[in-house]
Design a protein around this motif. Structure first.
Motif, PDB file in Angstrom:
ATOM      1  N   GLU A 108       0.754  -1.217  -0.152  1.00  0.00           N
ATOM      2  CA  GLU A 108      -0.123  -0.166   0.010  1.00  0.00           C
ATOM      3  C   GLU A 108       0.656   1.183   0.151  1.00  0.00           C
ATOM      4  O   GLU A 108       0.558   2.327  -0.760  1.00  0.00           O
ATOM      5  CB  GLU A 108      -0.941  -0.069   1.160  1.00  0.00           C
ATOM      6  CG  GLU A 108      -2.009  -1.052   1.130  1.00  0.00           C
ATOM      7  CD  GLU A 108      -1.452  -2.228   1.747  1.00  0.00           C
ATOM      8  OE1 GLU A 108      -2.074  -3.382   1.837  1.00  0.00           O
ATOM      9  OE2 GLU A 108       0.152  -2.214   2.556  1.00  0.00           O
ATOM     10  N   ASN A 122      -5.550   6.751   0.887  1.00  0.00           N
ATOM     11  CA  ASN A 122      -6.485   5.645   1.325  1.00  0.00           C
ATOM     12  C   ASN A 122      -8.004   5.770   1.208  1.00  0.00           C
ATOM     13  O   ASN A 122      -8.776   5.015   1.508  1.00  0.00           O
ATOM     14  CB  ASN A 122      -6.000   4.694   2.391  1.00  0.00           C
ATOM     15  CG  ASN A 122      -4.739   3.737   2.177  1.00  0.00           C
ATOM     16  OD1 ASN A 122      -5.054   2.802   1.774  1.00  0.00           O
ATOM     17  ND2 ASN A 122      -3.529   4.282   2.317  1.00  0.00           N
ATOM     18  N   LEU A 155      -3.536   0.585   9.185  1.00  0.00           N
ATOM     19  CA  LEU A 155      -4.347   0.625   8.083  1.00  0.00           C
ATOM     20  C   LEU A 155      -5.899   0.757   7.842  1.00  0.00           C
ATOM     21  O   LEU A 155      -6.209   1.353   7.310  1.00  0.00           O
ATOM     22  CB  LEU A 155      -3.842  -0.442   6.896  1.00  0.00           C
ATOM     23  CG  LEU A 155      -4.163  -0.754   5.586  1.00  0.00           C
ATOM     24  CD1 LEU A 155      -3.339   0.694   5.058  1.00  0.00           C
ATOM     25  CD2 LEU A 155      -3.670  -2.062   4.982  1.00  0.00           C
ATOM     26  N   LYS A 181      -8.163   4.103   6.297  1.00  0.00           N
ATOM     27  CA  LYS A 181      -9.289   3.741   5.176  1.00  0.00           C
ATOM     28  C   LYS A 181     -10.780   4.574   5.573  1.00  0.00           C
ATOM     29  O   LYS A 181     -11.498   4.500   4.598  1.00  0.00           O
ATOM     30  CB  LYS A 181      -9.450   2.381   5.027  1.00  0.00           C
ATOM     31  CG  LYS A 181      -8.008   1.772   4.356  1.00  0.00           C
ATOM     32  CD  LYS A 181      -8.406   0.119   4.304  1.00  0.00           C
ATOM     33  CE  LYS A 181      -7.232  -0.427   3.563  1.00  0.00           C
ATOM     34  NZ  LYS A 181      -7.291  -1.971   3.221  1.00  0.00           N
TER      35      LYS A 181
END
Length: 564
Positions: free
Chosen positions: A301, A366, A516, A520
């Protein structure tokens, strides 16, 4: 598409107003939730085009404050942005009172509606004049800071450019550099005082026009603090005073001993090691190349993200004459492109930019699935979790930047995170006191600052520097002028980031998964919801600070810092 190819075009306000009015009517007249959602998304895309123009003007003006065209555009946005916001509020009113609100909240998030409710409370055309005046005063402050042209050792430097001299190995160089730097503030003391006095009064007037007791109450709504209040923040400050200030004091005592000094002077505080602070082992190109390597190895990512940033030239990193001070990350919404702005100066802070601001940029990259203006980023304290945590998540790659000084960098990075929190609390409490007492004189305000320093930052010794001893350190803290109440956010986030430091030490895979997750969701969740999603302890919970400060103190005190 590269940043230089992004097209700037000033919108026609009357045309924007007319078109948005048509779109609002379409939203209002929708006969089903499905139809209304489609119409709302169309309006969001149109609004994002306006924000894109504003952001491009802001970025290009901050890159070169001497550019006459973008200076003019900056003045336009200072004057007209409140008028645009007034139009956006008409859409928000329709959404807040939609018969399909339940379905809209499911699509766009409850947080979006909580933010709109705050917006309804904090904005009215009755305060347009005050908003315009406030914008102009903030721009004047930024220009004043950017105007610093400090003559030192045969060169001329802005405030960022003076930084390497202020942390030089030679103590006399540090002292003289600091004196030269703070002379700028002394020569402009009256201008800073006058600017801030005007800002305090116009903000107080704005809050009271809208029915708030004072600007503190207004500020909490403005900052979209939907799930915590002043009392909870006060409790957190108490935890800091009791748990962190004693540890910070020990670190300053170790620093003085390490430097062979009886006590630290104000110009010694940022000089951490007699052998010199850890510095990157190369120039801006070296740092950027190692940044590419770091993010390519950290995760798939981050590899994709940083390639996007560098390929499209979405970083402006080096300091230069006329460039606005400081650093920031923003999103150019129509292009779905984060942008990182900073002033490299040859210190470890250059690497911190590539982790801190890149943490912001990675989060918003993201969150590009979000089309709702205002939800690309979460609220400020949540934003700073992403940036501050990324600083620690990237520790395994710091040797690439600092070589043999990597342990020195890590020691200073972690200890400075601890030492920062009491300072952040001072900024926050200062603003509470100032805006609760808007009629204070400039001298009274400065006395408040100095009193708070003595409480939370007892190591501060300004002997020989009258301007700082009078309580003016905050003149250079841009947030106090430009973003009131945006500072406790850093301390709340720092406690969360320190929890990520602990997580990454215990289980790196799980720590990255949690990080993460919170990147998001963008701004679709509130602060405490994001804290819970990331598996973190709320900073307001009893024992939160204690749960992490012990591990950090043990880590730092176990290091023989005399060998660094």
């Amino acid at each position: 598409m590269k940043f230089s190819e992004f097209k700037y075009e000033r919108p026609d306000f009357e045309a924007f107003k007319a078109q948005l009015k048509v779109m609002i009517e379409e939203v209002k007249n929708a006969t089903s939730s499905e139809e209304q959602i489609i119409k709302i998304k169309n309006a969001h895309r149109y609004i994002n085009e306006m924000y894109t123009s504003s952001d491009l003007a802001t970025i290009r003006h901050s890159i070169n404050t001497k550019d006459e065209f973008y200076e003019g555009e900056s003045e336009y946005w200072d004057e007209y942005m409140p008028l645009y916001i007034e139009q956006l509020q008409e859409l928000e009113k329709v959404l807040l009172h939609s018969p399909y609100r339940k379905e809209l909240e499911e699509t766009f998030s409850k947080q979006y509606f909580d933010i709109m409710e705050n917006s309804e409370k904090t904005f009215s055309n009755a305060i347009l004049q005050e908003m315009q005046e406030e914008n102009k005063l903030v721009t004047e402050y930024n220009k004043l800071i950017a105007s610093a042209a400090i003559e030192f050792e045969g060169g001329t430097y802005n405030l960022s450019g003076m930084r390497p001299f202020m942390i030089a190995k030679d103590r006399e160089t540090r002292r003289h550099a600091s004196e030269a730097c703070y002379k700028f503030f002394e020569e402009n003391e009256e201008r800073f005082d006058t600017l801030f006095d005007k800002l305090v009064k116009v903000r107080d007037q704005k809050a009271k026009k809208l029915g708030f007791k004072n600007y503190v109450e207004y500020g909490y709504h403005m900052m979209n603090r939907t799930d915590y209040n002043q009392d909870m923040v006060k409790t957190f400050r108490k935890q800091v005073l009791e748990e962190i200030v004693p540890v910070a004091n020990k670190l300053y005592e170790k620093q003085a001993k390490r430097l062979g000094l009886a006590k630290l002077s104000y110009y010694d505080i940022d000089f951490v090691f007699e052998t010199g602070n850890a510095t990157p082992q190369g120039d801006a190109h070296f740092i950027l190349e190692n940044g590419k390597k770091m993010y390519s190895e950290l995760s798939p990512e981050t590899k994709e993200f940083f390639e996007f940033m560098t390929t499209n030239e979405l970083l402006d990193l080096e300091t230069k004459p006329g460039k606005q001070a400081g650093g920031y990350c923003t999103l150019i919404s129509s292009y779905k492109a984060p942008f990182i702005f900073s002033n490299f100066n040859g210190t470890s802070g250059d690497v911190d930019v590539l982790t801190h601001e890149a943490g912001h940029a990675f989060q918003v990259y993201n969150s590009r699935w979000i089309d709702v203006p205002g939800l690309f980023f979460p609220t400020y304290e949540s934003c700073e979790i992403h940036s501050m945590s990324m600083e620690f998540i990237t520790w395994p790659w710091m040797e690439n930047f600092f070589g043999k000084d990597v342990d020195k960098y890590k020691y200073e990075h972690l200890s400075s995170a601890v030492k920062f929190i009491p300072y952040g609390v001072v900024v926050d409490e200062f603003q509470h006191i100032i805006y609760e007492n808007p009629e204070m004189t400039p001298d009274e305000r400065k006395a408040v600052w100095r009193k708070l320093e003595k409480q939370y930052l007892p190591h501060k010794d300004y002997t020989g520097c009258d301007i700082l001893d009078r309580g003016t350190w905050w003149f250079k803290q841009g947030h106090i002028f430009a973003s009131p109440f945006y500072y406790i956010d850093y301390t709340l986030a720092q406690i969360c980031a320190l929890q990520f430091w602990k997580k990454m030490n215990e289980d790196r895979t799980k720590g990255w998964e949690d990080y993460l997750k919170i990147c998001k969701v963008g701004g679709t969740m509130s602060f405490l919801q994001i804290v819970e999603l990331g598996g973190l302890i709320s900073p307001f919970a009893d024992g939160c600070v204690k749960s992490v400060i012990g591990d950090i103190e043990s880590y730092l005190m176990a290091i023989d810092d005399s060998k660094l």
